[in-house]
Design a protein around this motif. Structure first.
Motif, PDB file in Angstrom:
ATOM      1  N   UNK A 117       0.828  -1.198   0.000  1.00 11.43           N
ATOM      2  CA  UNK A 117       0.000   0.000   0.000  1.00 11.43           C
ATOM      3  C   UNK A 117       0.864   1.250   0.000  1.00 11.43           C
ATOM      4  N   UNK A 118       0.236   2.401   0.137  1.00 12.08           N
ATOM      5  CA  UNK A 118       0.975   3.657   0.063  1.00 12.08           C
ATOM      6  C   UNK A 118       0.276   4.734   0.879  1.00 12.08           C
ATOM      7  N   UNK A 119       0.976   5.838   1.073  1.00 14.05           N
ATOM      8  CA  UNK A 119       0.362   7.015   1.660  1.00 14.05           C
ATOM      9  C   UNK A 119       0.971   8.254   1.024  1.00 14.05           C
ATOM     10  N   UNK A 120       0.214   9.349   1.079  1.00 16.07           N
ATOM     11  CA  UNK A 120       0.673  10.638   0.567  1.00 16.07           C
ATOM     12  C   UNK A 120       0.644  11.647   1.702  1.00 16.07           C
ATOM     13  N   UNK A 121       1.729  12.397   1.819  1.00 15.41           N
ATOM     14  CA  UNK A 121       1.878  13.392   2.868  1.00 15.41           C
ATOM     15  C   UNK A 121       2.098  14.741   2.206  1.00 15.41           C
ATOM     16  N   UNK A 122       1.154  15.654   2.396  1.00 12.84           N
ATOM     17  CA  UNK A 122       1.179  16.957   1.712  1.00 12.84           C
ATOM     18  C   UNK A 122       1.304  16.767   0.192  1.00 12.84           C
ATOM     19  N   UNK A 123       0.603  15.748  -0.304  1.00  9.09           N
ATOM     20  CA  UNK A 123       0.557  15.500  -1.738  1.00  9.09           C
ATOM     21  C   UNK A 123       1.731  14.713  -2.294  1.00  9.09           C
ATOM     22  N   UNK A 124       2.696  14.309  -1.451  1.00  7.69           N
ATOM     23  CA  UNK A 124       3.871  13.557  -1.903  1.00  7.69           C
ATOM     24  C   UNK A 124       3.755  12.108  -1.441  1.00  7.69           C
ATOM     25  N   UNK A 125       3.868  11.168  -2.378  1.00  4.23           N
ATOM     26  CA  UNK A 125       3.775   9.745  -2.033  1.00  4.23           C
ATOM     27  C   UNK A 125       4.992   9.300  -1.228  1.00  4.23           C
ATOM     28  N   UNK A 126       4.769   8.270  -0.428  1.00  2.00           N
ATOM     29  CA  UNK A 126       5.834   7.785   0.452  1.00  2.00           C
ATOM     30  C   UNK A 126       7.008   7.177  -0.310  1.00  2.00           C
ATOM     31  N   UNK A 127       6.808   6.757  -1.568  1.00  2.00           N
ATOM     32  CA  UNK A 127       7.909   6.164  -2.331  1.00  2.00           C
ATOM     33  C   UNK A 127       8.646   7.210  -3.174  1.00  2.00           C
ATOM     34  N   UNK A 128       8.290   8.496  -3.005  1.00  2.00           N
ATOM     35  CA  UNK A 128       8.990   9.563  -3.707  1.00  2.00           C
ATOM     36  C   UNK A 128      10.224  10.000  -2.917  1.00  2.00           C
ATOM     37  N   UNK A 129      11.260  10.412  -3.624  1.00  2.00           N
ATOM     38  CA  UNK A 129      12.462  10.903  -2.945  1.00  2.00           C
ATOM     39  C   UNK A 129      12.185  12.211  -2.210  1.00  2.00           C
ATOM     40  N   UNK A 130      11.075  12.867  -2.547  1.00  2.00           N
ATOM     41  CA  UNK A 130      10.734  14.148  -1.916  1.00  2.00           C
ATOM     42  C   UNK A 130       9.916  13.972  -0.633  1.00  2.00           C
ATOM     43  N   UNK A 131       9.645  12.718  -0.238  1.00  2.00           N
ATOM     44  CA  UNK A 131       8.879  12.491   0.981  1.00  2.00           C
ATOM     45  C   UNK A 131       9.610  13.058   2.195  1.00  2.00           C
ATOM     46  N   UNK A 132      10.939  13.136   2.119  1.00  2.00           N
ATOM     47  CA  UNK A 132      11.724  13.711   3.220  1.00  2.00           C
ATOM     48  C   UNK A 132      11.313  15.158   3.458  1.00  2.00           C
ATOM     49  N   UNK A 133      11.068  15.892   2.381  1.00  2.00           N
ATOM     50  CA  UNK A 133      10.643  17.288   2.510  1.00  2.00           C
ATOM     51  C   UNK A 133       9.282  17.393   3.196  1.00  2.00           C
ATOM     52  N   UNK A 134       8.392  16.454   2.866  1.00  2.38           N
ATOM     53  CA  UNK A 134       7.071  16.457   3.506  1.00  2.38           C
ATOM     54  C   UNK A 134       7.182  16.139   4.991  1.00  2.38           C
TER      55      UNK A 134
END
Length: 303
Positions: A59-76
């Motif tokens: 499964x997955x989740x999005x934090x402030x519009x960024x998915x957890x498998x994105x490299x930008x999740x750290x920013x979120x």
């Protein structure tokens, strides 16, 4: 609607045993979201996944519009402040020294905002007093101050009123409301203390055995828990016709039971039903509590 956090079929297993089992949830921006579930339902597991302390099994989740498998999740995740289980504080430091340490960890070079945060949580007058001398409520407030150090847009609190006395609970509630309303911080509160949540939450997610049982707004919950008269009759189809003629709101529960959401003249209702050869078996006022509603959704048992 804009969501700060969304999960999609999120699953976390430990030795093939699911702690989260296909959880889907939605936290609106600006909400105080009450995450409700008995101990062991999966609340803390979700928080650990969001904060990056563990990884989902599927499964997955999005934090402030960024998915957890994105490299930008750290920013979120930098927009999150969290207390998971117990506040991470240093007992031999003062409140200010604890905040300075957290600022260093976050790479914040200026300490100019520390007095404002201490005032916000009601610890501005603690001076050189060591944290070991703090009451439990003061330690909880310091934990929130530390969580606020990075100016988060989402504050995650795991059982924030555990162990607090009644005065401490009131102070915690007022502080959370102030953070939400004045600083526009979205708040996720994981708790099983349902009465206290009902004084705070704008939205609810009810979880059981790692699954989302129901999401609803405070208005929807109030409607579900509002006062009514539970009427037991020989035939609810007849009751429905009579109540429709009277212009009364109701909900059919079964072939013999209905909830009537109005002040009804009992004599008038009974006579009207008798004319239709429908017998009134019982009438009882009901005011379903949040606890009863929770138990009806999760099948009862200890919270």
């Amino acid at each position: 609607m804009e969501y700060v956090l969304q999960t999609d079929n999120l699953t976390k297993c430990y030795k093939n045993i699911p702690a989260l089992d296909g959880l889907t949830m939605h936290i609106p921006k600006g909400a105080i979201y009450g995450f409700v579930g008995r101990n062991g339902a999966g609340k803390t597991t979700l928080i650990r996944l969001i904060c990056g302390l563990q990884e989902p099994s599927s499964g997955s989740f999005s934090l402030f519009g960024i998915r957890n498998d994105s490299k930008y999740i750290v920013n979120s995740r930098r927009k999150i402040g969290a207390i998971v289980e117990t506040p991470a504080i240093y007992m031999d430091m003062t409140a200010e020294e604890n905040l300075r340490q957290q600022y260093r960890i976050l790479g914040i070079s200026s300490y100019v905002s520390i007095p404002e945060i201490l005032k916000l949580v009601g610890l501005e007058n603690t001076g050189k007093k060591k944290v070991r001398q703090f009451s439990l409520g003061m330690k909880q407030r310091l934990g929130i101050a530390i969580a606020l150090s990075g100016d988060p847009r989402l504050l995650i609190l795991d059982e924030p009123t555990n162990g607090l006395d009644p005065q401490g609970i009131v102070e915690m509630r007022e502080m959370i409301l102030k953070l939400n309303r004045k600083r526009e911080i979205t708040v996720l509160i994981s708790s099983h203390i349902l009465d206290e949540l009902s004084r705070l939450a704008t939205h609810y997610g009810i979880i059981d055995h790692g699954q989302m049982v129901k999401e609803l707004s405070a208005q929807e919950l109030n409607a579900a828990c509002r006062k009514c008269v539970r009427v037991e009759v020989s035939d609810t189809s007849v009751l429905a016709r009579v109540l429709d003629a009277m212009g009364v709101e109701y909900q059919i529960i079964s072939d013999t039971t209905a909830d009537v959401f109005a002040s009804v003249n009992v004599t008038q209702l009974t006579l009207a039903l008798a004319k239709e050869k429908c017998e009134v078996l019982s009438m009882q006022e009901r005011d379903e509590s949040l606890e009863n509603y929770f138990l009806s959704l999760t099948g009862g048992g200890d919270q």
